[in-house]
Design an enzyme around this catalytic site. Structure first.
Site, PDB file in Angstrom:
ATOM      1  N   MET A  77       0.846  -1.195   0.000  1.00  0.00           N
ATOM      2  CA  MET A  77       0.000   0.000   0.000  1.00  0.00           C
ATOM      3  C   MET A  77       0.886   1.251   0.000  1.00  0.00           C
ATOM      4  SD  MET A  77      -3.478  -0.921   1.959  1.00  0.00           S
ATOM      5  CE  MET A  77      -2.972  -0.596   3.624  1.00  0.00           C
TER       6      MET A  77
ATOM      7  N   PHE B 122       4.168   3.937   0.792  1.00  0.00           N
ATOM      8  CA  PHE B 122       4.884   4.510   1.925  1.00  0.00           C
ATOM      9  C   PHE B 122       5.891   3.477   2.422  1.00  0.00           C
ATOM     10  CE2 PHE B 122       5.548   7.129   5.701  1.00  0.00           C
ATOM     11  CZ  PHE B 122       5.622   8.342   5.065  1.00  0.00           C
ATOM     12  N   LEU B 123       6.738   3.076   1.483  1.00  0.00           N
ATOM     13  CA  LEU B 123       7.595   1.898   1.671  1.00  0.00           C
ATOM     14  C   LEU B 123       8.629   2.116   2.780  1.00  0.00           C
ATOM     15  CD1 LEU B 123       8.228   1.068  -2.112  1.00  0.00           C
ATOM     16  CD2 LEU B 123       6.415   0.214  -0.613  1.00  0.00           C
ATOM     17  N   HIS B 124       8.868   1.074   3.538  1.00  0.00           N
ATOM     18  CA  HIS B 124       9.917   1.081   4.561  1.00  0.00           C
ATOM     19  C   HIS B 124      10.804  -0.146   4.341  1.00  0.00           C
ATOM     20  CE1 HIS B 124       7.462  -1.959   6.453  1.00  0.00           C
ATOM     21  NE2 HIS B 124       6.464  -1.109   6.632  1.00  0.00           N
TER      22      HIS B 124
ATOM     23  N   HIS C  73       9.181  -3.515   3.542  1.00  0.00           N
ATOM     24  CA  HIS C  73       8.778  -3.712   2.138  1.00  0.00           C
ATOM     25  C   HIS C  73      10.009  -3.976   1.255  1.00  0.00           C
ATOM     26  CE1 HIS C  73       5.448  -0.820   3.436  1.00  0.00           C
ATOM     27  NE2 HIS C  73       4.768  -1.871   3.011  1.00  0.00           N
TER      28      HIS C  73
ATOM     29  N   GLN D 160     -10.442  -2.600   2.063  1.00  0.00           N
ATOM     30  CA  GLN D 160     -10.011  -3.248   3.301  1.00  0.00           C
ATOM     31  C   GLN D 160     -10.061  -2.298   4.503  1.00  0.00           C
ATOM     32  OE1 GLN D 160      -6.105  -4.205   1.440  1.00  0.00           O
ATOM     33  NE2 GLN D 160      -5.232  -3.764   3.435  1.00  0.00           N
TER      34      GLN D 160
ATOM     35  N   GLY E  52       4.894 -10.234   3.835  1.00  0.00           N
ATOM     36  CA  GLY E  52       5.666 -10.117   5.067  1.00  0.00           C
ATOM     37  C   GLY E  52       5.001 -10.822   6.243  1.00  0.00           C
TER      38      GLY E  52
ATOM     39  N   GLN F  26      -2.587 -12.389   7.699  1.00  0.00           N
ATOM     40  CA  GLN F  26      -2.836 -12.102   6.275  1.00  0.00           C
ATOM     41  C   GLN F  26      -2.105 -13.112   5.387  1.00  0.00           C
ATOM     42  OE1 GLN F  26      -2.906  -8.065   4.274  1.00  0.00           O
ATOM     43  NE2 GLN F  26      -0.765  -8.564   3.901  1.00  0.00           N
TER      44      GLN F  26
ATOM     45  N   ARG G  53       2.193   2.775   9.486  1.00  0.00           N
ATOM     46  CA  ARG G  53       1.388   3.505  10.475  1.00  0.00           C
ATOM     47  C   ARG G  53       2.227   4.039  11.640  1.00  0.00           C
ATOM     48  NH1 ARG G  53      -2.850  -0.470   8.866  1.00  0.00           N
ATOM     49  NH2 ARG G  53      -4.627   0.760   8.128  1.00  0.00           N
TER      50      ARG G  53
HETATM   51  O1  PAF Z   1      -0.296  -5.814   3.482  1.00  0.00           O
HETATM   52  C1  PAF Z   1      -0.710  -4.887   2.765  1.00  0.00           C
HETATM   53  O2  PAF Z   1      -0.039  -3.856   2.581  1.00  0.00           O
HETATM   54  C2  PAF Z   1      -2.085  -5.013   2.112  1.00  0.00           C
HETATM   55  O3  PAF Z   1      -2.982  -5.664   2.943  1.00  0.00           O
HETATM   56  C3  PAF Z   1      -2.026  -5.658   0.714  1.00  0.00           C
HETATM   57  C4  PAF Z   1      -1.554  -7.103   0.783  1.00  0.00           C
HETATM   58  C5  PAF Z   1      -1.099  -4.865  -0.190  1.00  0.00           C
HETATM   59  C6  PAF Z   1      -3.425  -5.670   0.091  1.00  0.00           C
HETATM   60  O4  PAF Z   1      -3.931  -4.383  -0.062  1.00  0.00           O
END
Ligand code: PAF
Length: 281
Positions: free
Chosen positions: A30, A32-34, A37, A61, A147, A153, A187
């Site tokens: 989603m 805002f990579l850290h 990611h 979601q 991750g 998830q 977050r």
């Molecule tokens: O883990 C996330 O960042 C989200 O839940 C994902 C897997 C990209 C789905 O929107």
């Protein structure tokens, strides 16, 4: 690196790569990579000919009361980080591009998604499985990297892939922490300095739970979870859940359980953070 915004264009690109025999690795995000990611992208880069990263803050979601609008976004920064990591394609659709106005089809997993985050956020996993199924069809990956920070998830996605026969390998990536132990999360940027230092109690509480369960076995789960709750609450956290479940069933462990997920979600201020430890039994 190319940036694609259109579903059709992405699917056409991916199918062409497959025809040429290229191995496609996919990392859904989603944005805002850290460093968490980036470690997933590195796993994909090491194994794939073509690495596709999606950057999409998926509205389905988020519940109406949640932080969809505030969720941090910085596409230019993300794109630079992806280019540095030798990503081939960023897929960055708008919500309107991703979901037709009258979209009415959902993908739901009905067992593993029930407890923990599924109990606190009843529409969360339905949004995740739906968007990930769509992203899999658009990116046509040989494998996708998720991750372990979001352990539930990962297990839900693995179950979806098995149940719906997606020909995709799901590769777990290790949970990445800051030097002080806080699990990396986009977050974390919502936290004040004070909240951030109090939030370290989540990791501390899970480590103590791990130690107790490893020393004393499954009979110590009750007291380990109670102690973990007290540690977070004493630090001013509002505990959403702390629980220990079998990773294959997402139910309380039995003598057959091989791996235990000890997971917590806790609010510091208005920020809900999650973290976990995996214990081999
Ligand atoms: O883990 C996330 O960042 C989200 O839940 C994902 C897997 C990209 C789905 O929107």
């Amino acid at each position: 690196m190319i940036i694609i915004n259109s579903r059709k264009e992405l699917q056409k690109f991916a199918l062409e790569q497959k025809k040429q025999g290229k191995v496609i690795g996919f990392v859904p995000t989603m944005g805002f990579l850290h460093d968490g990611h980036l470690s997933l992208i590195d796993i994909a880069r090491a194994k794939a000919d073509i690495v596709i990263v999606s950057i999409f803050v998926n509205p389905t979601q988020f519940a109406p009361t949640e932080d969809l609008d505030q969720y941090p976004r910085d596409f230019d920064r993300d794109a630079n980080l992806c280019a540095d990591r030798k990503v081939d394609v960023i897929f960055a659709p708008t919500p309107e591009e991703m979901y037709p106005d009258d979209a009415s089809t959902w993908v739901t997993e009905t067992e593993l998604s029930k407890p923990l985050c599924g109990a606190s956020r009843p529409t969360f996993f339905r949004g995740v499985t739906t968007v990930v199924a769509k992203l899999f069809l658009l990116t046509q990956p040989d494998f996708a990297v998720f991750g372990l920070k979001d352990a539930q998830q990962l297990f839900v996605i693995k179950r979806m892939v098995r149940d719906l026969d997606f020909p995709i390998e799901i590769i777990p990536g290790a949970l990445v922490r800051d030097s002080d132990g806080l699990a990396l999360s986009s977050r974390n940027r919502y936290l004040s300095d004070d909240e951030r230092s109090r939030a370290l109690s989540i990791h501390k509480s899970l480590l103590e739970a791990r130690e107790l369960i490893e020393k004393q076995g499954l009979s110590a789960i009750g007291s380990a979870l109670e102690n973990a709750k007290n540690i977070m609450a004493s630090a001013g956290g509002n505990v959403d859940y702390v629980s220990a479940l079998d990773i294959d069933t997402m139910k309380p462990p039995t003598p057959h359980t091989s791996q235990l997920l000890v997971a917590a979600a806790c609010f510091f201020g208005t920020t809900r953070l999650i973290d976990n430890e995996l214990i081999d039994l």
